[in-house]
Design an enzyme around this catalytic site. Sequence first.
Site, short mmCIF file in Angstrom:
data_model
loop_
_atom_site.label_atom_id
_atom_site.label_comp_id
_atom_site.label_asym_id
_atom_site.label_seq_id
_atom_site.Cartn_x
_atom_site.Cartn_y
_atom_site.Cartn_z
N GLU A 144 0.86 -1.18 0.00
CA GLU A 144 0.00 0.00 0.00
C GLU A 144 0.90 1.24 0.00
OE1 GLU A 144 -2.73 -0.27 3.30
OE2 GLU A 144 -3.45 -2.25 2.67
N PRO A 145 0.29 2.40 -0.28
CA PRO A 145 1.15 3.60 -0.36
C PRO A 145 2.03 3.78 0.88
CG PRO A 145 -1.05 4.11 -1.16
CD PRO A 145 -1.09 2.69 -0.65
N ASP A 269 9.47 -18.79 0.79
CA ASP A 269 10.50 -19.82 0.74
C ASP A 269 10.70 -20.33 -0.68
OD1 ASP A 269 10.58 -19.45 3.41
OD2 ASP A 269 9.61 -21.34 3.95
N LEU A 370 31.18 -1.87 -22.03
CA LEU A 370 30.99 -1.77 -23.48
C LEU A 370 30.89 -0.32 -23.95
CD1 LEU A 370 28.79 -4.83 -24.48
CD2 LEU A 370 31.26 -4.53 -24.62
N GLU A 395 9.46 -8.68 -3.69
CA GLU A 395 9.58 -9.88 -2.83
C GLU A 395 10.59 -9.65 -1.70
OE1 GLU A 395 6.67 -11.42 -3.72
OE2 GLU A 395 7.75 -13.24 -3.13
N GLY A 396 10.56 -8.44 -1.15
CA GLY A 396 11.52 -8.09 -0.10
C GLY A 396 12.75 -7.46 -0.72
C1 LIG Z 1 7.58 -3.29 -10.45
C2 LIG Z 1 7.09 -3.64 -9.10
C3 LIG Z 1 6.27 -4.72 -8.93
C4 LIG Z 1 5.77 -5.03 -7.67
N1 LIG Z 1 4.88 -6.07 -7.56
C5 LIG Z 1 4.24 -6.23 -6.37
C6 LIG Z 1 3.17 -7.16 -6.26
O1 LIG Z 1 2.82 -7.85 -7.20
N2 LIG Z 1 2.48 -7.23 -5.09
C7 LIG Z 1 2.85 -6.47 -4.00
O2 LIG Z 1 2.20 -6.59 -2.97
N3 LIG Z 1 3.88 -5.60 -4.06
C8 LIG Z 1 4.58 -5.46 -5.23
N4 LIG Z 1 5.60 -4.56 -5.31
C9 LIG Z 1 5.98 -3.79 -4.13
C10 LIG Z 1 7.33 -4.13 -3.56
O3 LIG Z 1 7.32 -5.40 -2.96
C11 LIG Z 1 7.73 -3.01 -2.60
O4 LIG Z 1 7.97 -1.88 -3.37
C12 LIG Z 1 8.91 -3.37 -1.77
O5 LIG Z 1 8.58 -4.37 -0.85
C13 LIG Z 1 9.48 -2.18 -1.01
O6 LIG Z 1 8.52 -1.41 -0.39
P1 LIG Z 1 8.49 0.16 -0.60
O7 LIG Z 1 8.57 0.42 -2.04
O8 LIG Z 1 7.36 0.72 0.13
O9 LIG Z 1 9.85 0.66 0.08
P2 LIG Z 1 10.05 1.02 1.62
O10 LIG Z 1 9.54 -0.07 2.46
O11 LIG Z 1 9.54 2.38 1.87
O12 LIG Z 1 11.63 1.03 1.70
C14 LIG Z 1 12.46 2.15 1.37
C15 LIG Z 1 13.91 1.76 1.66
O13 LIG Z 1 14.07 1.45 3.04
C16 LIG Z 1 14.63 0.17 3.19
N5 LIG Z 1 14.10 -0.43 4.41
C17 LIG Z 1 12.82 -0.65 4.72
N6 LIG Z 1 12.70 -1.25 5.90
C18 LIG Z 1 13.95 -1.44 6.36
C19 LIG Z 1 14.51 -2.04 7.53
N7 LIG Z 1 13.74 -2.58 8.48
N8 LIG Z 1 15.84 -2.05 7.66
C20 LIG Z 1 16.63 -1.50 6.70
N9 LIG Z 1 16.18 -0.94 5.58
C21 LIG Z 1 14.85 -0.90 5.42
C22 LIG Z 1 14.24 -0.58 1.95
O14 LIG Z 1 15.10 -1.66 1.69
C23 LIG Z 1 14.34 0.50 0.91
O15 LIG Z 1 15.67 0.63 0.53
C24 LIG Z 1 6.15 -4.25 -6.56
C25 LIG Z 1 7.03 -3.19 -6.72
C26 LIG Z 1 7.49 -2.88 -7.96
C27 LIG Z 1 8.41 -1.70 -8.11
#
Ligand SMILES: Cc1cc2nc3c(=O)[nH]c(=O)nc-3n(C[C@H](O)[C@H](O)[C@H](O)COP(=O)(O)OP(=O)(O)OC[C@H]3O[C@@H](n4cnc5c(N)ncnc54)[C@H](O)[C@@H]3O)c2cc1C
Lengths: 418, 364
Positions: A144-145, A269, A370, A395-396
């Site tokens: 979610e956002p 997993d 390249l 996926e994390g």
């Molecule tokens: C093309 C695309 C396809 C996707 N497909 C799906 C889908 O099918 N279904 C779905 O549900 N989601 C999907 N996602 C979402 C995706 O899983 C999330 O974007 C991702 O998990 C990261 O969440 P966020 O973007 O809110 O980043 P944030 O959680 O805001 O993270 C921002 C930064 O903080 C870091 N961070 C966050 N928490 C911690 C912590 N505890 N310790 C250290 N660093 C941390 C992160 O690694 C990142 O670098 C998709 C995203 C993209 C871009």
Amino acid sequence: MIDFSPPKPIKQMNNVVETVAVNMMRPVSRYFDENEHEIPWDFINFMHTAVKSMGGISMAPDEKKEKKKDADKKKKKHPPIGYQRLAHMVEMLSWGDAGMYLCVPGGMLGSAAVSAAGTPEQKKRFLTRFMGDEPVFDAMAMTEPQAGSDTSAIRATADLDEETNEWILNGEKIFVTAGDKALEQSNGFIVVWATIDTDAGRAGMRSFVVEAGTPGCSVTKMEEKLGIRASDTVSIVLQDCRVPYENILGSPTVKKTTKGFKGAMKTFDATRPIIAAQAVGIARATLELLKEELEKNGVTIRYGTPRQKLTNIEREVIDMEVQLRSAWLLTLKALWMADNKIHNPKEASMSKVIGGDVVVKITQKAVALLGPLGYSRDMLLEKWFRDAKITDLYEGTGQINRLVVARHILGYRGSQLR
Amino acid sequence: MYSFSPTEEQQMLLDAIGRYAENDLRPAAREADEETHFPPNIIEKGWEMGVLQASVPDEYFGFGEHSAVTGVLAAEAMAYGDLSGTLAVMVPNLFVLPLLFCGTEEQKQEHIPPVIEAEWKPYTAALMEPKFDFDPNDLATVAEADGEDYVLRGEKAFVPFAAEAEKMIVYANLDGETQGFIVSADGEGVEVGQRQKLLGLNALPLFTVNLESVRVPQRDRLGGPEGHDFAPIIDSSRAALAAMAVGMSKAAFDYAVEYAKDREVFGVKVAQKQAIAFMIAEMGTEIEAIRMLVWEAAWMLDNGQREASKTAYLALTGAANMAMMVTDRAVQILGGHGYIREHPVELWMRNGRGFATFSGLAMV
Ligand SMILES: Cc1cc2nc3c(=O)[nH]c(=O)nc-3n(C[C@H](O)[C@H](O)[C@H](O)COP(=O)(O)OP(=O)(O)OC[C@H]3O[C@@H](n4cnc5c(N)ncnc54)[C@H](O)[C@@H]3O)c2cc1C
């Protein structure tokens, strides 16, 4: 006995999938990159027929089939290879085109969730549609956002209307891979994560199947992305969206456990190493192209020579080969464990960490090595550079998977290392 | 069919080696490094694990069949205890395995049984040379045919146990090819130099050896008059060293993990800091990934795969990088305490850098 030879059925399948990647993906790869939101139907229809004839694919093999296979295994002594086979397929398709791979109908994250947590009736209701005449898609909506990595922060709600015995879903989901194809382009479904008890945190989280055409569920935005442009990534709004009581996956009562949430974790997993396989596929495509180009220009890689005698380019290529091969082997090991029912969350996240790292490094290095050729859109290299990055995000993220690995190594709970 | 689990037999061997590494090698490691000497009874005990004996067929008085996979598993498990000790225990491999891979029937009959039958004895080999860009496939030491004999000239370095060795295989450049020659350590023209003082491996006696026109009869050319292919020898060496890099890195990793879970900073354990936890995650991941690559290289060697040589080279390349990364971070995780010789991590870090250099110091 330690053995690194691919099983015969995998070898055979690999040849077929390679033909598909070469003939049906690479030639249109650039087109679907430059024409975002167009759908590669030719490829999809072909894959639908092909996948059907294979008996379907899924990130979470059907338990019944597994049981039957287990029984067969006792007779024939063939250990299960379902995930290993899937890894090879995903690797090869991603070698073809990582975005188009995500358009393969049936067997994405939504159906993985149904397979992992659904009852036999639910599996029948939701999964048989993939074997019909038309291609059908599924998706998973967690993010979610305000809630990405921190999935416990999701706000989407599910309330039970006891009179009609329906769940009422409300909330906004973003970044849903293949959400458009699942809801608008086929008779598919999405699996939506929502809370049935806003005070219960993770213990209140459940997943619900929302089928295409359900009123109150709409696709509101198609994202424009850095890479994997052939794959749609959408926002979905749920507004008093009613689904039958039976669409909940797992138990509807909130206990002081995080079982529902753990169900989601369990699919990781398998899905995390599968993303690693995707990463490896892109990385292999890149390395092969890099080596071809170097060879054309008279650069040969002198394997076996001490590093002091090598050129920088040779050292870079050799290091890439080490990274690529070791990442792939760790991925295979994680999935071999999954196939053999060996507890593997540490290895699953390890493979995701190294897969994401390696493909990002390899594609970035290759573009630079390249020079003007690498930077140009005449080649697919710059596209792979853009595609690659997603494997370190979804996926994390790399960070989240490092946390998972570290917790397993250290024996820590989430609260001890956050 | 992919499989990542050792056989029961291999597992039994690994359990035994694991106990030896933990109960014998590790407790002796620090003192051995300081005293520049490994207690012979511990070396003998390691030898009695029978890793080499089990890879030699019974016609040469061994009791098994060679397997690079078993070899790398054993090397990894033993190096978890101590690297110098493991290299010492396995020194006779340097003499026996080239004979087993490349020797003529006569050479095998003559040279293998005396090593295999007896207690541990320093039969060794001389491959490395004292130059910055040492290349096993382009040696500075030369062999020249002279009638029925060969004459060897050059300078060797990093020759284990040269001072007490009975025989050694000396590698030299014969018309552009690396070829082995069986040489008596007290033969004419063989001058064992000073014991070398190095960054690491202090417990392993390594020597320079000067070859002043050493005359070798044709029957002592490895593989007979036709000579031999060098690839199986260098491949085996790369696999062995890579496996030891994995075992030693795992030791440094485990030590750092335990320390980080114990040590408190700012009210939490060191391991609870992400900067440290992420290093730990990467160390663990890299060790496991390279480990698989080493296993694959060994499996390829056993199965005569086309890419075996290349994979062994890649495995050692990766293992050398990994070992430096892991051992450096292990010191870092202990902070200033990591720099103090009371802890073993500095020793592992010094040894860790060596894998980029070592060549032909181990074989499996
Ligand atoms: C093309 C695309 C396809 C996707 N497909 C799906 C889908 O099918 N279904 C779905 O549900 N989601 C999907 N996602 C979402 C995706 O899983 C999330 O974007 C991702 O998990 C990261 O969440 P966020 O973007 O809110 O980043 P944030 O959680 O805001 O993270 C921002 C930064 O903080 C870091 N961070 C966050 N928490 C911690 C912590 N505890 N310790 C250290 N660093 C941390 C992160 O690694 C990142 O670098 C998709 C995203 C993209 C871009």
